[in-house]
Design a protein around this motif. Sequence first.
Motif, PDB file in Angstrom:
ATOM      1  N   PRO A 148       0.855  72.553  27.028  1.00 50.12           N
ATOM      2  CA  PRO A 148      -0.360  73.260  26.650  1.00 50.12           C
ATOM      3  C   PRO A 148      -1.274  73.369  27.869  1.00 50.12           C
ATOM      4  N   PRO A 149      -1.956  74.494  28.056  1.00 48.89           N
ATOM      5  CA  PRO A 149      -2.794  74.655  29.254  1.00 48.89           C
ATOM      6  C   PRO A 149      -3.813  73.535  29.447  1.00 48.89           C
ATOM      7  N   ASP A 150      -4.365  73.006  28.343  1.00 42.99           N
ATOM      8  CA  ASP A 150      -5.375  71.954  28.493  1.00 42.99           C
ATOM      9  C   ASP A 150      -4.773  70.589  28.811  1.00 42.99           C
ATOM     10  N   ALA A 151      -3.435  70.501  28.833  1.00 42.76           N
ATOM     11  CA  ALA A 151      -2.777  69.244  29.195  1.00 42.76           C
ATOM     12  C   ALA A 151      -2.389  69.198  30.674  1.00 42.76           C
ATOM     13  N   ILE A 152      -2.541  70.322  31.386  1.00 42.56           N
ATOM     14  CA  ILE A 152      -2.157  70.383  32.786  1.00 42.56           C
ATOM     15  C   ILE A 152      -3.079  69.500  33.638  1.00 42.56           C
ATOM     16  N   VAL A 153      -2.476  68.771  34.562  1.00 41.52           N
ATOM     17  CA  VAL A 153      -3.223  67.985  35.549  1.00 41.52           C
ATOM     18  C   VAL A 153      -3.117  68.734  36.882  1.00 41.52           C
ATOM     19  N   PRO A 154      -4.173  69.420  37.322  1.00 42.92           N
ATOM     20  CA  PRO A 154      -4.058  70.263  38.516  1.00 42.92           C
ATOM     21  C   PRO A 154      -3.851  69.434  39.779  1.00 42.92           C
ATOM     22  N   SER A 155      -3.068  69.960  40.691  1.00 40.88           N
ATOM     23  CA  SER A 155      -2.778  69.237  41.928  1.00 40.88           C
ATOM     24  C   SER A 155      -4.002  69.088  42.819  1.00 40.88           C
ATOM     25  N   ASP A 156      -4.971  69.989  42.679  1.00 42.18           N
ATOM     26  CA  ASP A 156      -6.164  69.950  43.531  1.00 42.18           C
ATOM     27  C   ASP A 156      -7.381  69.382  42.807  1.00 42.18           C
ATOM     28  N   GLY A 157      -7.151  68.551  41.789  1.00 40.44           N
ATOM     29  CA  GLY A 157      -8.251  68.093  40.947  1.00 40.44           C
ATOM     30  C   GLY A 157      -8.947  66.829  41.390  1.00 40.44           C
ATOM     31  N   ALA A 158      -8.526  66.199  42.486  1.00 42.27           N
ATOM     32  CA  ALA A 158      -9.156  64.955  42.941  1.00 42.27           C
ATOM     33  C   ALA A 158     -10.643  65.165  43.197  1.00 42.27           C
TER      34      ALA A 158
END
Length: 328
Positions: free
Chosen positions: A141-151
């Motif tokens: 689900p889109p809201d479950a994605i952990v973005p690679s640039d999210g730090a």
Amino acid sequence: MSSEPLEIGKAPPEVLSALRASADRAVLQGPGVGRDAAIVRWGDEALVATTDPITFVDVDAGRLALAVNANDIFAVGAEPRWLLVTILAPPGTSADALQALLAQLQDACEDERVALVGGHTEVTDAVSRTVVSCTLIGSAPPDAIVPSDGAQDSDLILQAGPAAVEGTAILGHPQLLEHPGISIAAAARALRAIDGVHAMHDVTEGGIATAALELAEAAELSPELIFDDIIWLPETLAVCEARKLDPLGLLGSGTLLAAVSPDSADRALADLLSAGVRASMIGRVRAGIRATLSHGGQMRPLPRFARDEALRALDNKESPHPPSEGSC
């Protein structure tokens, strides 16, 4: 850029600077340093895609090919689902050898509930050893994605799983491919539901030091790494001492790094412990600083390994197999 020939190994970050963000609004995450997989919105789902090669063949080639690609899918919070594989074999390869490789890959897919949906297999003089190149597609689900640039600034760097397992296995300890293994599935599944986990990154070529730099730089931050807090296997430290290698730059499939809010650190460690995964907080990411390494009370710049330490060891022809993969 330089016109000098590149060394064997993953292309340096400056080569990838030619890549540009897609104008397609469906693309949620495109190519770039520190980005484990592409993410595309597809209806109510996020499709996640990655591709990585295995450049040697042994009894575990099929399982390794699936594992290193699945790690990229897990690192953004998704589950792997469909696999395509291209196998390029050198002249002299037998039909039995190719059938055995395909059977290994099929068995690995069935074990991990991944569908092998297609690909291509040929014998060609373009290669001197068998290359197994996989494209793996997953979903979430889109809201479950952990973005690679999210730090985020002041996030802690969490290490899940011991460092440099794959490199240590290649350099004389193949049993480590079975235990602890090179899959980050358990770690990623434990962390992806925690709100304070802002980014995750699969350690590959260039080791834990390079991965920490990629995790931070994807968010325009820098890492402060603490060597004495990193989880090392005794076999890793022994092989690095014997061969005069730096374990910080040794091929690291099997280790997951995550940028975690300090408020979520205790829960992240507890959930990983419950999942049977060894974990440690090994530093933090910061804005406006240089990347540093603390080791034995001394502070120095954190090295970036343009060439994996396993490749340097293989220059001495001490091991028959090169590192298996790297990610963009």
